[in-house]
Each structure stands twice: as structure tokens, then as C-alpha cells.
Design a protein around this motif. Structure first.
Motif, PDB file in Angstrom:
ATOM      1  N   LEU A  21       0.841  -1.198   0.000  1.00 19.34           N
ATOM      2  CA  LEU A  21       0.000   0.000   0.000  1.00 19.34           C
ATOM      3  C   LEU A  21       0.878   1.251   0.000  1.00 19.34           C
ATOM      4  O   LEU A  21       1.504   1.579   0.992  1.00 19.34           O
ATOM      5  N   LYS A  22       0.912   1.932  -1.135  1.00 23.04           N
ATOM      6  CA  LYS A  22       1.798   3.091  -1.304  1.00 23.04           C
ATOM      7  C   LYS A  22       1.163   4.398  -0.856  1.00 23.04           C
ATOM      8  O   LYS A  22       1.840   5.242  -0.279  1.00 23.04           O
ATOM      9  N   GLU A  23      -0.113   4.581  -1.181  1.00 22.48           N
ATOM     10  CA  GLU A  23      -0.728   5.886  -0.919  1.00 22.48           C
ATOM     11  C   GLU A  23      -2.201   5.719  -0.588  1.00 22.48           C
ATOM     12  O   GLU A  23      -2.949   5.085  -1.319  1.00 22.48           O
ATOM     13  N   PHE A  24      -2.608   6.327   0.510  1.00 16.09           N
ATOM     14  CA  PHE A  24      -4.014   6.392   0.906  1.00 16.09           C
ATOM     15  C   PHE A  24      -4.695   7.403  -0.008  1.00 16.09           C
ATOM     16  O   PHE A  24      -4.265   8.555  -0.099  1.00 16.09           O
ATOM     17  N   LEU A  25      -5.743   6.981  -0.715  1.00 15.03           N
ATOM     18  CA  LEU A  25      -6.424   7.881  -1.646  1.00 15.03           C
ATOM     19  C   LEU A  25      -7.704   8.469  -1.072  1.00 15.03           C
ATOM     20  O   LEU A  25      -8.125   9.545  -1.488  1.00 15.03           O
ATOM     21  N   GLY A  26      -8.346   7.757  -0.143  1.00 15.37           N
ATOM     22  CA  GLY A  26      -9.573   8.271   0.443  1.00 15.37           C
ATOM     23  C   GLY A  26     -10.354   7.160   1.110  1.00 15.37           C
ATOM     24  O   GLY A  26     -10.037   5.980   0.969  1.00 15.37           O
ATOM     25  N   CYS A  27     -11.380   7.580   1.865  1.00 18.84           N
ATOM     26  CA  CYS A  27     -12.209   6.581   2.537  1.00 18.84           C
ATOM     27  C   CYS A  27     -13.644   7.061   2.598  1.00 18.84           C
ATOM     28  O   CYS A  27     -13.943   8.232   2.372  1.00 18.84           O
ATOM     29  N   GLY A  28     -14.513   6.125   2.910  1.00 18.02           N
ATOM     30  CA  GLY A  28     -15.931   6.406   3.057  1.00 18.02           C
ATOM     31  C   GLY A  28     -16.469   5.628   4.243  1.00 18.02           C
ATOM     32  O   GLY A  28     -15.716   5.193   5.111  1.00 18.02           O
ATOM     33  N   ALA A  29     -17.763   5.417   4.239  1.00 18.10           N
ATOM     34  CA  ALA A  29     -18.417   4.759   5.370  1.00 18.10           C
ATOM     35  C   ALA A  29     -17.989   3.307   5.542  1.00 18.10           C
ATOM     36  O   ALA A  29     -17.973   2.794   6.652  1.00 18.10           O
ATOM     37  N   TYR A  30     -17.617   2.634   4.470  1.00 16.76           N
ATOM     38  CA  TYR A  30     -17.361   1.202   4.559  1.00 16.76           C
ATOM     39  C   TYR A  30     -15.916   0.789   4.353  1.00 16.76           C
ATOM     40  O   TYR A  30     -15.576  -0.359   4.552  1.00 16.76           O
ATOM     41  N   GLY A  31     -15.070   1.673   3.915  1.00 13.94           N
ATOM     42  CA  GLY A  31     -13.697   1.254   3.669  1.00 13.94           C
ATOM     43  C   GLY A  31     -12.857   2.369   3.112  1.00 13.94           C
ATOM     44  O   GLY A  31     -13.228   3.547   3.165  1.00 13.94           O
ATOM     45  N   ALA A  32     -11.710   1.974   2.562  1.00 14.70           N
ATOM     46  CA  ALA A  32     -10.740   2.941   2.047  1.00 14.70           C
ATOM     47  C   ALA A  32     -10.158   2.447   0.735  1.00 14.70           C
ATOM     48  O   ALA A  32     -10.202   1.261   0.427  1.00 14.70           O
ATOM     49  N   VAL A  33      -9.597   3.388  -0.020  1.00 16.70           N
ATOM     50  CA  VAL A  33      -8.959   3.061  -1.293  1.00 16.70           C
ATOM     51  C   VAL A  33      -7.494   3.506  -1.219  1.00 16.70           C
ATOM     52  O   VAL A  33      -7.190   4.593  -0.727  1.00 16.70           O
ATOM     53  N   PHE A  34      -6.630   2.628  -1.725  1.00 17.60           N
ATOM     54  CA  PHE A  34      -5.196   2.884  -1.744  1.00 17.60           C
ATOM     55  C   PHE A  34      -4.639   2.683  -3.144  1.00 17.60           C
ATOM     56  O   PHE A  34      -5.126   1.839  -3.892  1.00 17.60           O
ATOM     57  N   ARG A  35      -3.606   3.439  -3.463  1.00 16.30           N
ATOM     58  CA  ARG A  35      -2.759   3.126  -4.618  1.00 16.30           C
ATOM     59  C   ARG A  35      -1.777   2.088  -4.088  1.00 16.30           C
ATOM     60  O   ARG A  35      -1.222   2.245  -3.000  1.00 16.30           O
ATOM     61  N   ALA A  36      -1.578   1.012  -4.843  1.00 13.65           N
ATOM     62  CA  ALA A  36      -0.717  -0.074  -4.366  1.00 13.65           C
ATOM     63  C   ALA A  36       0.102  -0.634  -5.515  1.00 13.65           C
ATOM     64  O   ALA A  36      -0.251  -0.480  -6.684  1.00 13.65           O
ATOM     65  N   ASP A  37       1.190  -1.289  -5.147  1.00 11.28           N
ATOM     66  CA  ASP A  37       1.991  -2.033  -6.117  1.00 11.28           C
ATOM     67  C   ASP A  37       1.760  -3.515  -5.897  1.00 11.28           C
ATOM     68  O   ASP A  37       1.839  -3.995  -4.763  1.00 11.28           O
ATOM     69  N   GLU A  38       1.456  -4.211  -6.983  1.00 12.80           N
ATOM     70  CA  GLU A  38       1.387  -5.675  -6.930  1.00 12.80           C
ATOM     71  C   GLU A  38       2.814  -6.181  -7.113  1.00 12.80           C
ATOM     72  O   GLU A  38       3.458  -5.882  -8.115  1.00 12.80           O
ATOM     73  N   MET A  39       3.305  -6.906  -6.136  1.00 14.84           N
ATOM     74  CA  MET A  39       4.695  -7.340  -6.117  1.00 14.84           C
ATOM     75  C   MET A  39       4.798  -8.851  -6.343  1.00 14.84           C
ATOM     76  O   MET A  39       3.972  -9.610  -5.858  1.00 14.84           O
ATOM     77  N   LEU A  40       5.833  -9.250  -7.058  1.00 13.22           N
ATOM     78  CA  LEU A  40       6.144 -10.663  -7.260  1.00 13.22           C
ATOM     79  C   LEU A  40       7.656 -10.772  -7.399  1.00 13.22           C
ATOM     80  O   LEU A  40       8.259 -10.046  -8.190  1.00 13.22           O
TER      81      LEU A  40
END
Length: 122
Positions: A21-40
Motif C-alpha cells: 500500500l503506497k498511498e491512501f487515496l480516500g475513505c468512506g463509510a465502509y472502507g478505504a482506497v489505496f494506490r498499491a503495487d502488486e509485487m512478485l
């Protein structure tokens, strides 16, 4: 409902085994959205957005059904879901909808649209 600072503390943490999880983008009543990197294998495979909600054990079947539907939905005006993931935040089981990363926010989109709009009066 969890306050924004609850979610913001997750920046720089892992969600599940492969989403950083790189960056918190925002949240609402039920959860939050993040910018993330999928790593392998310690490599970034793609940048994504993840909407994370706290699992409701009394309503888990409905939450999982919504996630399944969200991944299958396809429409030119929707952001595509890629997959689902589970992880823990502060010991709570959480569910995540992994999505393509949008180029802009709705707020930004509407601001651009209104700038190009001319109003005519008679």
C-alpha cells in the motif's frame, strides 16, 4: 465507520501477500482506497487501486458475492476489477477489491468538463 487517520496508517504496509500500500487515496463509510503495487519476486508487476473493507463475519457471504460480481462487471464507464484479496489490518480480517488505477478522480473529471462548458443566455 473508521476515521481517515485509521486508514492512513496503512500506507507503507502490506495487504495480503503481494500488495504494498503506497498511498491512501480516500475513505468512506465502509472502507478505504489505496494506490498499491502488486509485487512478485520483489518486482513491481503493476500499479493498482485497492478498495479495502473490514470483513463483516455476519454478512461475509454477501460481501464475497459483491466482490465476485465487481470483478466480473465490464462496462466502458466503469473501472475494471482485477481480482479479490484478503488481508489483515490491526488484527481485523479485511477484504479487498483490486482494480485498475484510474487516470483521474470524478472531481477532477467534472472540473475539466465544467471548464470546457460554455453557458449561453438570451
Amino acid at each position: 465507520m473508521y476515521p481517515p487517520n485509521y486508514w492512513k496508517k496503512q500506507e507503507g504496509q502490506w495487504f495480503g501477500s503481494k500488495y504494498f500500500l503506497k498511498e491512501f487515496l480516500g475513505c468512506g463509510a465502509y472502507g478505504a482506497v489505496f494506490r498499491a503495487d502488486e509485487m512478485l519476486a520483489e518486482r513491481v508487476m503493476q500499479s493498482v487501486a485497492i478498495k479495502i473493507v473490514i470483513a463483516d463475519m455476519d454478512n461475509l457471504d454477501n460481501q464475497l458475492a459483491e466482490l465476485q460480481l465487481s470483478v466480473r462487471l465490464r462496462h466502458p464507464h466503469l473501472i475494471n476489477g482485477i481480482t479479490c484479496e484478503q488481508g489483515e489490518i490491526f488484527g481485523d480480517l479485511c477484504l479487498g477489491l483490486v482494480m485498475e488505477l484510474a487516470d483521474d478522480t470524478l472531481e477532477g473529471y467534472y472540473a475539466k468538463q465544467s471548464q470546457g462548458c460554455l453557458l449561453y443566455t438570451s
